[in-house]
Design an enzyme around this catalytic site. Structure first.
Site, PDB file in Angstrom:
ATOM      1  N   ARG A  23      20.330 -11.235  32.371  1.00 25.13           N
ATOM      2  CA  ARG A  23      19.152 -10.875  33.161  1.00 25.13           C
ATOM      3  C   ARG A  23      17.955 -10.826  32.226  1.00 25.13           C
ATOM      4  O   ARG A  23      18.009 -10.202  31.158  1.00 25.13           O
ATOM      5  CB  ARG A  23      19.356  -9.520  33.831  1.00 25.13           C
ATOM      6  CG  ARG A  23      18.108  -9.081  34.574  1.00 25.13           C
ATOM      7  CD  ARG A  23      18.340  -7.882  35.438  1.00 25.13           C
ATOM      8  NE  ARG A  23      18.437  -6.659  34.655  1.00 25.13           N
ATOM      9  CZ  ARG A  23      18.687  -5.466  35.188  1.00 25.13           C
ATOM     10  NH1 ARG A  23      18.911  -5.362  36.494  1.00 25.13           N
ATOM     11  NH2 ARG A  23      18.749  -4.400  34.446  1.00 25.13           N
TER      12      ARG A  23
ATOM     13  N   ASN B 263      21.277  -1.093  43.717  1.00 24.61           N
ATOM     14  CA  ASN B 263      20.584   0.159  43.368  1.00 24.61           C
ATOM     15  C   ASN B 263      19.131   0.105  43.828  1.00 24.61           C
ATOM     16  O   ASN B 263      18.638   0.993  44.517  1.00 24.61           O
ATOM     17  CB  ASN B 263      20.604   0.402  41.851  1.00 24.61           C
ATOM     18  CG  ASN B 263      21.993   0.289  41.271  1.00 24.61           C
ATOM     19  OD1 ASN B 263      22.970   0.424  41.989  1.00 24.61           O
ATOM     20  ND2 ASN B 263      22.093   0.014  39.984  1.00 24.61           N
ATOM     21  N   ASP B 264      18.457  -0.978  43.430  1.00 24.93           N
ATOM     22  CA  ASP B 264      17.058  -1.100  43.845  1.00 24.93           C
ATOM     23  C   ASP B 264      16.942  -1.497  45.301  1.00 24.93           C
ATOM     24  O   ASP B 264      16.051  -1.038  46.004  1.00 24.93           O
ATOM     25  CB  ASP B 264      16.329  -2.116  42.955  1.00 24.93           C
ATOM     26  CG  ASP B 264      15.857  -1.464  41.676  1.00 24.93           C
ATOM     27  OD1 ASP B 264      15.343  -0.334  41.765  1.00 24.93           O
ATOM     28  OD2 ASP B 264      16.029  -2.046  40.592  1.00 24.93           O
TER      29      ASP B 264
ATOM     30  N   CYS C  22      25.769  -6.839  41.628  1.00 23.56           N
ATOM     31  CA  CYS C  22      25.826  -6.210  40.307  1.00 23.56           C
ATOM     32  C   CYS C  22      25.312  -4.767  40.345  1.00 23.56           C
ATOM     33  O   CYS C  22      25.311  -4.076  39.342  1.00 23.56           O
ATOM     34  CB  CYS C  22      25.067  -7.026  39.264  1.00 23.56           C
ATOM     35  SG  CYS C  22      23.330  -7.204  39.662  1.00 23.56           S
TER      36      CYS C  22
ATOM     37  N   HIS D 289      21.719  12.154  31.199  1.00 22.08           N
ATOM     38  CA  HIS D 289      22.583  12.059  30.018  1.00 22.08           C
ATOM     39  C   HIS D 289      24.016  12.439  30.353  1.00 22.08           C
ATOM     40  O   HIS D 289      24.962  11.806  29.908  1.00 22.08           O
ATOM     41  CB  HIS D 289      22.088  13.004  28.930  1.00 22.08           C
ATOM     42  CG  HIS D 289      20.729  12.641  28.430  1.00 22.08           C
ATOM     43  ND1 HIS D 289      20.373  11.353  28.169  1.00 22.08           N
ATOM     44  CD2 HIS D 289      19.652  13.398  28.159  1.00 22.08           C
ATOM     45  CE1 HIS D 289      19.135  11.334  27.751  1.00 22.08           C
ATOM     46  NE2 HIS D 289      18.659  12.559  27.737  1.00 22.08           N
TER      47      HIS D 289
ATOM     48  N   ARG E 282      15.558   6.167  43.755  1.00 22.53           N
ATOM     49  CA  ARG E 282      16.981   6.117  43.413  1.00 22.53           C
ATOM     50  C   ARG E 282      17.412   7.266  42.510  1.00 22.53           C
ATOM     51  O   ARG E 282      18.598   7.540  42.393  1.00 22.53           O
ATOM     52  CB  ARG E 282      17.327   4.769  42.770  1.00 22.53           C
ATOM     53  CG  ARG E 282      16.551   4.469  41.523  1.00 22.53           C
ATOM     54  CD  ARG E 282      16.698   3.017  41.106  1.00 22.53           C
ATOM     55  NE  ARG E 282      17.726   2.846  40.092  1.00 22.53           N
ATOM     56  CZ  ARG E 282      18.022   1.692  39.531  1.00 22.53           C
ATOM     57  NH1 ARG E 282      17.411   0.578  39.917  1.00 22.53           N
ATOM     58  NH2 ARG E 282      18.939   1.606  38.612  1.00 22.53           N
TER      59      ARG E 282
ATOM     60  N   GLU F 249      17.058  -7.629  45.087  1.00 20.75           N
ATOM     61  CA  GLU F 249      16.946  -6.168  45.017  1.00 20.75           C
ATOM     62  C   GLU F 249      15.678  -5.659  45.686  1.00 20.75           C
ATOM     63  O   GLU F 249      15.388  -4.476  45.663  1.00 20.75           O
ATOM     64  CB  GLU F 249      17.070  -5.679  43.573  1.00 20.75           C
ATOM     65  CG  GLU F 249      16.168  -6.343  42.578  1.00 20.75           C
ATOM     66  CD  GLU F 249      16.397  -5.858  41.160  1.00 20.75           C
ATOM     67  OE1 GLU F 249      17.091  -4.858  40.955  1.00 20.75           O
ATOM     68  OE2 GLU F 249      15.830  -6.482  40.247  1.00 20.75           O
TER      69      GLU F 249
ATOM     70  N   ARG G 298      22.275  -6.541  30.577  1.00 19.92           N
ATOM     71  CA  ARG G 298      20.969  -5.871  30.697  1.00 19.92           C
ATOM     72  C   ARG G 298      20.196  -6.093  29.398  1.00 19.92           C
ATOM     73  O   ARG G 298      20.249  -5.271  28.489  1.00 19.92           O
ATOM     74  CB  ARG G 298      21.167  -4.365  30.935  1.00 19.92           C
ATOM     75  CG  ARG G 298      21.701  -4.025  32.301  1.00 19.92           C
ATOM     76  CD  ARG G 298      21.623  -2.521  32.545  1.00 19.92           C
ATOM     77  NE  ARG G 298      21.464  -2.238  33.962  1.00 19.92           N
ATOM     78  CZ  ARG G 298      22.474  -1.931  34.777  1.00 19.92           C
ATOM     79  NH1 ARG G 298      23.704  -1.849  34.307  1.00 19.92           N
ATOM     80  NH2 ARG G 298      22.252  -1.709  36.054  1.00 19.92           N
TER      81      ARG G 298
HETATM   82  C1  PEP Z   1      20.174  -2.809  40.712  1.00 17.50           C
HETATM   83  O1  PEP Z   1      19.012  -2.550  40.993  1.00 17.50           O
HETATM   84  O2  PEP Z   1      21.131  -2.686  41.517  1.00 17.50           O
HETATM   85  C2  PEP Z   1      20.513  -3.302  39.364  1.00 17.50           C
HETATM   86  C3  PEP Z   1      21.721  -3.734  39.045  1.00 17.50           C
HETATM   87  O3  PEP Z   1      19.532  -3.240  38.450  1.00 17.50           O
HETATM   88  P1  PEP Z   1      19.128  -1.887  37.664  1.00 17.50           P
HETATM   89  O4  PEP Z   1      20.077  -0.832  38.101  1.00 17.50           O
HETATM   90  O5  PEP Z   1      19.202  -2.227  36.229  1.00 17.50           O
HETATM   91  O6  PEP Z   1      17.735  -1.692  38.168  1.00 17.50           O
HETATM   92 MG    MG Z   2      17.404  -3.211  39.631  1.00 23.97          MG
END
Ligand code: PEP
Ligand code: MG
Length: 844
Positions: A600, A717-718, A765, A456, A728, A694, A563
């Site tokens: 997405r 990120n993934d 992204c 948060h 993560r 990802e 998203r």
């Molecule tokens: C990612 O995985 O980089 C991504 C943009 O998707 P999310 O962070 O929503 O899993």
């Molecule tokens: Mg992702």
């Protein structure tokens, strides 16, 4: 009191005798608690090995000690880590302070249950008062309960050393952080540490005090988490002892604890905190400010009610007031996500199971506060045990909303921190309610021990554009209020009491950054074109129409990631076609027909369960039914979403993007479904269809995916989490789970090469696209679009304008050859954007 007569100890159980060294627990095998023996039991009743008085009996009945008339203390501990069973499987037959005779049954235990639910059933009998002893039988022998086992030799001095009385020093009061109180293991660590000081040391709990050098005495205090304790000492090393033991208690005495909680902001002796603490950037930026520690309020709760009707009314009144307050907070929230958090809190207040539990307790005569606290805590602990990250987050929400209602029942005012200018808030974890009550105009940054980039406080910090550091060592909680600190979230550091030179250097850098930001804002409408004229699209990651509108103001050139899952979460039924279509159309209209809109498809799954998509719990939700996998299992959900997205065809340049694609078959199935829906709707033009890269498998197979997609968008990120096999959101791994790791960059390179060969575009992204340092390497690897967090659009556009694509390409090649993320970061930090490409080319 002392006698030189030897004392025989009888076997407290039947079983196999084992040497202490073979106990798989260093606290016991190292003899920190005391020397003795270990028995692998075959009987299920622990009997007294000597006559004496029960000195300790843990509430959980897994450990008991007996003090003989001559002062010898013997501790018996059934099983290893059995404190965690909280008494289940144990029945005590005696009481604290009771006199027992040798051979008398003390505790019955269910050997099957304990063996199944605890680490081990190995049982210890230890002479904790420290007298030497000899074994009366061989190791590995089978023994019968009651057989002579040890002979204790008394020394003349006695075990307890008297230390000359002097003036007694006290520590500041501390809140015990150990989940199971000071049970055998932490008590042993504490006593061992106390023994190192030439001082008479006592541990105090309310009116009771224990010799801090005696494990048994400490255990006899029966401490529990949250107890208010104090250490006192007199003697030559009293001050050193207090300093060290206070720290030890706060740090959990060798056990992993949440945050050490200090009741007072300035302890008697300030514990030493290093000049520099490391953490993980949860929101970029830097700030100079003063520490304000934010601790949660302790509430006094009376268990018994004053009358069922009175308590019921009090609960209802508090719930209604809390609902009202949460609605007001939704209106004042610093961003969409924060508003959604409060809306979720409001829903929790209506949860029928929770309300039923609380009302049932009130009906039994409990106070409203007690009933509400019990019901919320029980549900929160259930959430935590289910092993889902999302539910664990809900547990935190529940704790937060639970506390809000409790304060209303008890008439306790929400804390109002009077914040000095440039406050840097320091906390174990900040709850949404705490942050909502703060005057954000006085906050310069946030530092938390817990939490990650999705916590948060991280969300709030990003919404406010303030720097935030998470995963910082617990020592930060020992900083005094008012301490000057330099928070460098970009560099992942908190400098404590920085010297003037560092302050001036950072202030100059901040001034430059501010001017730069001002300039970036002024130029945000201009295209992002490299010095050598290469155009890069900088678009936005959004979750709502409000985000899109803000992105447009800040120069966003489209939406690179909508998203859509935000529409689906925290509700009992899926959003209907019209509701979904309304959002997609509103977003598309805000963009207009010339801009890209990348929607997405639903990216939820095991880690973000949906109430209306029942799923079996998964051991590894991140490796389970996520993203496209879930949608293909529930094709109806995906079809409906396709139909709703298609409703905005023509309003923007529509792109549909599939998350978590791993296999070609997934893309093909989804494409077939989409084509069918396009045909059913009689649309002349199908939207572009792309996939997120990802999962490493998709990156490695990008050459086979490329001919079948219209675009790729890399979810760093993934991709980072799956490539490095690092969660993560893991606070301890956060600094290593770095998307600039060369392995991740190599997968990006593989993707862009494949896309180039088939004339497809590639976006990024994931959060890496929002990192200025990463811009040249991403451009150099051949990325066409950067989809970034809304407030960073002007910054990223400006970064693009600083680089020459040929330099970026050479730099990217060099980055791919580095051995670690750190080396890549150093390379990027030290390379001037004006470098000549020839100076950067690596041997290849
Ligand atoms: C990612 O995985 O980089 C991504 C943009 O998707 P999310 O962070 O929503 O899993
Ligand atoms: Mg992702």
């Amino acid at each position: 009191m002392n006698t030189t007569q030897p004392l025989q100890l009888l076997a407290p159980l039947s079983g196999v005798l084992m040497p202490l060294d073979s106990v798989p627990d260093p606290v016991f095998s190292s003899r920190v608690v005391g020397d003795g023996v270990c028995i692998d039991p075959t009987s299920q009743t622990l009997c007294a090995p000597l006559s004496g008085v029960i000195g300790t009996l843990q509430d959980s009945a897994h450990a008991v000690s007996i003090t003989a008339d001559n002062g010898v203390q013997v501790l018996m501990h059934i099983g290893l880590d059995t404190v965690s069973l909280a008494g289940k499987g144990f029945t005590s037959r005696v009481k604290m302070g009771q006199r027992v005779e040798v051979g008398q049954p003390l505790i019955d235990f269910d050997a099957d249950y304990v063996a199944l639910h605890a680490r081990s059933l190995l049982t210890l009998m230890l002479v904790v008062s420290g007298e030497p002893f000899s074994l009366l039988m061989n190791d590995a022998a089978c023994i019968e309960s009651g057989a002579p086992l040890l002979q204790v030799d008394q020394d003349e001095q006695g075990a307890v050393q008297e230390v000359q009385q002097g003036s007694v020093l006290f520590s500041s009061p501390l809140i015990l952080p150990n989940e199971s109180g000071l049970h055998a293991r932490p008590a042993a660590v504490f006593a061992q540490a106390a023994k190192a000081f030439d001082a008479n040391i006592q541990l105090h709990k309310q009116q009771a005090a224990a010799n801090a050098k005696s494990v048994v005495a400490i255990m006899a205090l029966q401490t529990v988490k949250g107890d208010r304790l104090q250490v006192s000492a007199d003697g030559p090393q009293a001050r050193q002892a207090i300093e060290a033991l206070e720290q030890l208690l706060l740090s959990g005495c060798g056990e992993r604890v949440e945050a050490p909680l200090s009741l007072e902001l300035a302890p008697l002796v300030a514990p030493s905190v290093p000049d520099r603490l490391r953490g993980v950037c949860a929101s970029p930026g830097s700030a100079l400010g003063v520490v304000v520690q934010i601790a949660s309020q302790e509430l006094d709760i009376e268990p018994t009610g004053t009358g069922i009707e009175i308590e019921r009314a009090a609960l209802e009144r508090a719930l209604a007031q809390a609902t009202q307050a949460l609605r007001a907070l939704q209106g004042e929230a610093a961003g969409t996500v924060q508003a959604q958090i409060f809306s979720a809190h409001e829903e929790l207040l209506e949860d029928p199971t929770l309300l039923e539990q609380a009302q049932a307790l009130v009906a039994e005569g409990r106070s409203a506060a007690f009933a509400w606290k019990t019901a919320t805590e029980a549900t929160a602990s259930l959430f935590r045990q289910l092993g889902s990250a999302l539910l664990a987050e809900r547990a935190m929400d529940l704790a937060d909303v639970g506390q809000r209602v409790l304060k209303l029942i008890l008439g306790v005012q929400e804390e109002r921190w009077s914040l000095p200018e440039q406050s840097i808030l320091v906390a174990e974890q900040l709850t949404p309610s705490q942050t909502a009550s703060l005057d954000t105009s006085r906050i310069a940054g946030f530092v938390t021990v817990g939490g990650g980039a999705t916590s948060h406080v991280a969300i709030l910090a990003r919404a406010l554009g303030l720097p935030s550091l998470c995963g910082v060592a617990q020592q930060v909680l020992a900083l005094d209020n008012g301490t000057q600190v330099l928070l460098d979230a970009d560099g992942g550091e908190l400098h404590v009491s920085p010297d003037q030179a560092l302050i001036e250097e950072r202030q100059a850098a901040n001034d430059r950054q501010r001017q730069r930001h001002q300039r970036d804002l002024e130029q945000s409408a201009q295209a992002a074109r490299t010095l050598d004229g290469h155009r890069v699209e900088v678009s936005a990651n959004v979750g709502s129409l409000r985000d899109v509108e803000q992105a447009m103001v800040l120069g966003g050139e489209g939406v690179g990631l909508l998203r859509s899952e935000l529409l689906y979460l925290d509700r009992a039924h899926p959003p209907g076609h019209d509701e979904q279509a309304a959002l997609y159309c509103a977003v598309a209209r805000a963009l207009g027909p010339e801009r890209n809109l990348v929607v997405r498809t639903l990216d939820v799954g095991g880690d973000k369960p949906l109430a209306y998509v029942p799923m079996a719990p998964e051991a590894n939700p991140f490796l389970g039914l996520r993203g496209i996998r879930l949608c293909l299992e529930r094709p109806q959900l995906l079809r409906e979403q396709f139909r709703a997205i298609l409703a905005c065809s023509g309003l923007a340049r529509l792109h549909i993007m599939l998350p978590m694609v791993t296999q070609l078959a997934e893309l093909r199935m989804a494409r077939q479904m989409l084509d069918e829906e396009v045909r059913n709707l009689g649309l002349k033009q199908a939207p572009k269809l792309g996939i997120m890269i990802e999962v490493p498998a998709a990156a490695l197979m990008a050459d086979l995916f490329a001919p079948e997609v219209d675009f790729f968008s890399i979810g760093t990120n993934d991709l980072t989490q799956y490539t490095l096999a690092m969660d993560r959101d893991h606070p301890r791994l956060a600094s290593q789970a770095d998307s600039l790791n060369p392995s991740v960059l190599r997968l990006i390179a593989r993707t862009t090469e494949a896309a180039r060969a088939h004339g497809k575009w590639v976006g990024v992204c994931g959060a890496l696209a929002s990192e200025p340092l990463a811009v040249p390497v991403l451009l150099g690897l051949g990325v066409h679009e950067l989809s970034v967090s809304v407030p960073l659009i002007p910054t990223i556009k400006a970064c693009v304008r600083e680089w020459d694509l040929t330099v970026c390409r050479a730099l990217a090649q060099q980055a791919l050859g580095q051995g670690s993320a750190e080396q890549v970061r150093n390379l990027l930090r030290t390379c001037p954007s004006t470098a000549h490409p020839a100076t950067l080319v690596t041997e290849q």
